[in-house]
Design a protein around this motif. Structure first.
Motif, PDB file in Angstrom:
ATOM      1  N   UNK A   4       0.847  -1.188   0.000  1.00  0.00           N
ATOM      2  CA  UNK A   4       0.000   0.000   0.000  1.00  0.00           C
ATOM      3  C   UNK A   4       0.880   1.234   0.000  1.00  0.00           C
ATOM      4  N   UNK A   5       0.604   2.140  -0.924  1.00  0.00           N
ATOM      5  CA  UNK A   5       1.428   3.346  -0.993  1.00  0.00           C
ATOM      6  C   UNK A   5       1.056   4.299   0.124  1.00  0.00           C
ATOM      7  N   UNK A   6       1.942   5.215   0.401  1.00  0.00           N
ATOM      8  CA  UNK A   6       1.728   6.185   1.468  1.00  0.00           C
ATOM      9  C   UNK A   6       0.642   7.179   1.050  1.00  0.00           C
ATOM     10  N   UNK A   7      -0.355   7.357   1.896  1.00  0.00           N
ATOM     11  CA  UNK A   7      -1.478   8.221   1.565  1.00  0.00           C
ATOM     12  C   UNK A   7      -1.143   9.671   1.869  1.00  0.00           C
ATOM     13  N   UNK A   8      -1.577  10.553   0.996  1.00  0.00           N
ATOM     14  CA  UNK A   8      -1.384  11.988   1.213  1.00  0.00           C
ATOM     15  C   UNK A   8      -2.394  12.485   2.234  1.00  0.00           C
ATOM     16  N   UNK A   9      -2.014  13.505   2.975  1.00  0.00           N
ATOM     17  CA  UNK A   9      -2.885  14.053   4.008  1.00  0.00           C
ATOM     18  C   UNK A   9      -4.027  14.840   3.375  1.00  0.00           C
ATOM     19  N   UNK A  10      -5.184  14.819   4.029  1.00  0.00           N
ATOM     20  CA  UNK A  10      -6.319  15.610   3.558  1.00  0.00           C
ATOM     21  C   UNK A  10      -6.058  17.086   3.802  1.00  0.00           C
ATOM     22  N   UNK A 423      -7.317   9.834  -3.267  1.00  0.00           N
ATOM     23  CA  UNK A 423      -8.307   8.897  -3.799  1.00  0.00           C
ATOM     24  C   UNK A 423      -7.892   7.432  -3.754  1.00  0.00           C
ATOM     25  N   UNK A 424      -6.705   7.129  -3.244  1.00  0.00           N
ATOM     26  CA  UNK A 424      -6.207   5.757  -3.302  1.00  0.00           C
ATOM     27  C   UNK A 424      -7.069   4.811  -2.458  1.00  0.00           C
ATOM     28  N   UNK A 425      -7.489   3.707  -3.054  1.00  0.00           N
ATOM     29  CA  UNK A 425      -8.161   2.578  -2.391  1.00  0.00           C
ATOM     30  C   UNK A 425      -9.543   2.918  -1.842  1.00  0.00           C
ATOM     31  N   UNK A 426     -10.096   4.096  -2.143  1.00  0.00           N
ATOM     32  CA  UNK A 426     -11.397   4.438  -1.561  1.00  0.00           C
ATOM     33  C   UNK A 426     -12.500   3.507  -2.065  1.00  0.00           C
ATOM     34  N   UNK A 427     -12.503   3.185  -3.343  1.00  0.00           N
ATOM     35  CA  UNK A 427     -13.545   2.289  -3.875  1.00  0.00           C
ATOM     36  C   UNK A 427     -13.365   0.867  -3.361  1.00  0.00           C
ATOM     37  N   UNK A 428     -12.133   0.388  -3.326  1.00  0.00           N
ATOM     38  CA  UNK A 428     -11.876  -0.989  -2.909  1.00  0.00           C
ATOM     39  C   UNK A 428     -12.160  -1.167  -1.425  1.00  0.00           C
ATOM     40  N   UNK A 429     -11.615  -0.292  -0.588  1.00  0.00           N
ATOM     41  CA  UNK A 429     -11.820  -0.435   0.852  1.00  0.00           C
ATOM     42  C   UNK A 429     -13.246  -0.081   1.257  1.00  0.00           C
ATOM     43  N   UNK A 430     -13.871   0.869   0.572  1.00  0.00           N
ATOM     44  CA  UNK A 430     -15.262   1.189   0.882  1.00  0.00           C
ATOM     45  C   UNK A 430     -16.172   0.006   0.630  1.00  0.00           C
ATOM     46  N   UNK A 431     -15.984  -0.675  -0.514  1.00  0.00           N
ATOM     47  CA  UNK A 431     -16.797  -1.858  -0.805  1.00  0.00           C
ATOM     48  C   UNK A 431     -16.508  -2.980   0.179  1.00  0.00           C
ATOM     49  N   UNK A 432     -15.262  -3.109   0.614  1.00  0.00           N
ATOM     50  CA  UNK A 432     -14.876  -4.193   1.523  1.00  0.00           C
ATOM     51  C   UNK A 432     -15.484  -4.015   2.905  1.00  0.00           C
ATOM     52  N   UNK A 433     -15.541  -2.799   3.397  1.00  0.00           N
ATOM     53  CA  UNK A 433     -15.934  -2.582   4.792  1.00  0.00           C
ATOM     54  C   UNK A 433     -17.342  -2.028   4.968  1.00  0.00           C
ATOM     55  N   UNK A 434     -17.970  -1.441   3.915  1.00  0.00           N
ATOM     56  CA  UNK A 434     -19.226  -0.747   4.129  1.00  0.00           C
ATOM     57  C   UNK A 434     -20.360  -1.195   3.212  1.00  0.00           C
ATOM     58  N   UNK A 435     -20.080  -1.785   2.073  1.00  0.00           N
ATOM     59  CA  UNK A 435     -21.162  -2.081   1.137  1.00  0.00           C
ATOM     60  C   UNK A 435     -22.116  -3.135   1.681  1.00  0.00           C
ATOM     61  N   UNK A 436     -21.597  -4.256   2.152  1.00  0.00           N
ATOM     62  CA  UNK A 436     -22.468  -5.328   2.638  1.00  0.00           C
ATOM     63  C   UNK A 436     -23.142  -4.989   3.965  1.00  0.00           C
ATOM     64  N   UNK A 458     -12.240   9.401   5.458  1.00  0.00           N
ATOM     65  CA  UNK A 458     -10.868   9.875   5.291  1.00  0.00           C
ATOM     66  C   UNK A 458     -10.792  11.390   5.448  1.00  0.00           C
ATOM     67  N   UNK A 459     -11.797  12.103   4.961  1.00  0.00           N
ATOM     68  CA  UNK A 459     -11.820  13.552   5.147  1.00  0.00           C
ATOM     69  C   UNK A 459     -11.988  13.933   6.609  1.00  0.00           C
TER      70      UNK A 459
END
Length: 542
Positions: A4-10, A423-436, A458-459
């Motif tokens: 996982x790459x280093x995420x930039x700060x909001x 924007x990194x991993x927001x779609x992947x992690x959002x679906x993994x932890x919140x969709x179901x 994240x914001x």
């Protein structure tokens, strides 16, 4: 998680620093239109000549060459017109220079991708982060030829950049190339010629504070009267004193008209531009001025009243409201738009969708909108997504630059803050932890809705995942706080329950040990307790 790459700060997006409004110049006479065309053609020729001189100077440009060019233009126009033309020339040259650097970077990215894929064995599979080898020898051969072509383009672009050589087309390269495809553009040669000449006209003037109504060259009075200071060769066309021409049509800015009137009555600078829409046959006047830089509020202040997380997609915004602890509230909201058709149609669609989004934020009472800091520059190259042509067209069609600028401008007018996140991993992690978890028979959660929650969290400074791992001993709270939902300083945080001094009837004892109840026949009932049992106030943030 090592890959996982280093995420930039909001961060809080800065507000707009300028305003532009436009209105139609109505009821112009034939003489008025003749004067406008003559002024535009004359000053457009001067602008083309000045741009050619600036491009010839290249990196040898200096204040002396700038002054010399301005003196040459002053003799055939005026000092103010010459200043406006030279300033527009410098802005155009600087823009071409920045585009040249961006082109070189794009070529660099393509060359690196091609070299990597050509170095791999045929048929080798890629990963999520890197592409694999090519499928066949013929594809490998074609890509090797493309690599040679990109390297040649890169070498030529670097040579031009080092020499300070740029290539600029007044009127636009796209419109110039349309001349060779008139049938596809559904234009006749006369229609194209009219559009080409109109795009090359120059009828603009910078504002001047302290001058009458904020502009000496193009003057607009509070009652809407428009007049132009004619250049010296066209002074014989003037119908007023001091070489001015007053148009019969009046103008009235419906949008920000009061703000514009306050500026011109105080003689503050306002810049104007007049242009012709050849498709409609209408003349328009655009007024613009600078505004004081809006001071952005601190990030913690923006998070205090919750957030609306927005996921940007090809045809809609997926928005979800979250409280300050990161909890989703209510259901998802989707604001659709259509990016097909003309540029004006796409711009209107984006504007209407953003208006509905901002109205939603105002109704629910949040102070900020969280959105991805999108920039698909490195993601739409054909070298990276060669076979995925529809995907490249999809991400290329999203107007990220215009979307961000318009959202910041519209939100600032309503007192809302825009928080940009990585924007990194927001779609992947959002679906993994919140969709179901949030899907119910009556509420269908899409991957985009879950991404909106991930962006909002994240914001707000929270991790995207819902909970951390349970404590190692058991499922109680004695090993520590179980959730990453709220910080230690947040009131109502879910934590270890403090010991009670009394207990409800039939409830567990304060020590937590269960006691066997005794039969009624062998006990003597005590008098009722005078103490009142009070449930601990424990607001769950999770």
């Amino acid at each position: 998680m090592g890959g996982v790459r280093r995420l930039a700060a909001s961060f809080v997006a800065p507000g707009p620093c300028g305003v532009a409004v436009r209105d139609r110049l109505k009821h112009l006479t034939a003489q008025d239109e003749m004067v406008l065309r003559a002024v535009g053609e004359h000053q457009g020729a001067l602008a083309s000549r000045d741009l050619k001189a600036r491009c010839s100077d290249g990196l040898d440009h200096s204040a002396q060459t700038w002054a010399a060019r301005k003196r040459d233009l002053t003799g055939v126009s005026s000092s103010r017109i010459a200043g406006a033309i030279t300033k527009a020339t410098h802005d155009q040259w600087a823009l071409a220079r920045r585009c040249q650097v961006a082109h070189i970077r794009k070529l660099d990215a393509g060359i690196r991708t091609l070299r990597h894929r050509l170095s791999l064995p045929l048929g080798e599979k890629g990963t999520r982060r890197t592409a694999g080898g090519y499928r066949s020898k013929s594809e490998w051969f074609r890509k090797s030829r493309r690599l040679a072509a990109l390297e040649a383009r890169h070498t030529a672009a670097v040579v031009d950049w080092r020499a300070g050589r740029v290539r600029v087309v007044r009127g636009g390269k796209r419109l110039l190339n349309t001349r060779h495809h008139l049938t596809q553009a559904r234009l006749t040669e006369e229609q194209w010629r009219e559009r080409w000449e109109a795009e090359r006209w120059f009828i603009a003037a910078d504002g001047e504070s302290g001058k009458r109504f904020g502009n000496e060259t193009i003057r607009v009075t509070p009652d809407g009267e428009v007049s132009v200071k004619l250049p010296a060769p066209l002074a014989h066309l003037a119908n007023a004193r001091h070489g001015r021409y007053i148009f019969t049509g009046r103008i009235a800015f419906a949008h920000r008209g009061a703000e514009w009137a306050d500026r011109i009555e105080a003689n503050r600078a306002v810049a104007y531009r007049i242009h012709l829409d050849t498709e409609r046959g209408r003349w328009y006047l655009t007024a613009s001025w600078q505004r004081p830089v809006i001071q952005t509020i601190p990030l913690e202040t923006a998070r205090a009243r919750g957030m609306i997380g927005v996921d940007t997609n090809a045809d809609h915004f997926a928005a979800y409201r979250l409280d300050r602890h990161g909890n989703p509230i209510g259901g998802p909201r989707r604001f659709f738009y259509d990016l097909s058709g003309t540029a004006d149609h796409r711009d209107a669609q984006i504007r209407h969708a953003l208006t509905r989004l901002i109205n939603r934020a105002m109704r629910v009472g949040v102070a900020a909108i969280g959105i991805e800091d999108l920039d698909f520059t490195a993601e739409k190259t054909r070298e990276k997504h060669g076979r995925r042509k529809r995907f490249r067209q999809l991400i290329s069609g999203i107007p990220t630059g215009k979307l961000k600028a318009r959202l910041v401008s519209m939100a600032s007018e309503q007192g809302l803050t825009i928080v940009a996140v990585d924007p990194a991993y927001t779609s992947m992690w959002g679906a993994q932890h919140w969709q179901k978890p949030l899907s119910t028979p009556r509420r269908k959660m899409s991957r985009h809705d879950a991404a909106g929650i991930a962006i909002g969290r994240r914001a707000l400074g929270h991790p995207i995942r819902r909970r951390t791992a349970p404590p190692p001993h058991d499922q109680s709270d004695r090993a520590g706080h179980r959730t990453a939902q709220a910080g230690p300083g947040a009131r109502g945080r879910e934590g270890t329950r403090p010991p009670t001094t009394d207990r409800p009837p039939g409830g567990p004892s304060p020590s937590g040990k269960r006691k066997r109840g005794t039969s009624a026949s062998k006990t003597v009932r005590d008098a009722p307790s005078t103490q009142q049992w009070v449930q601990d106030s424990l607001t769950h943030a999770g």
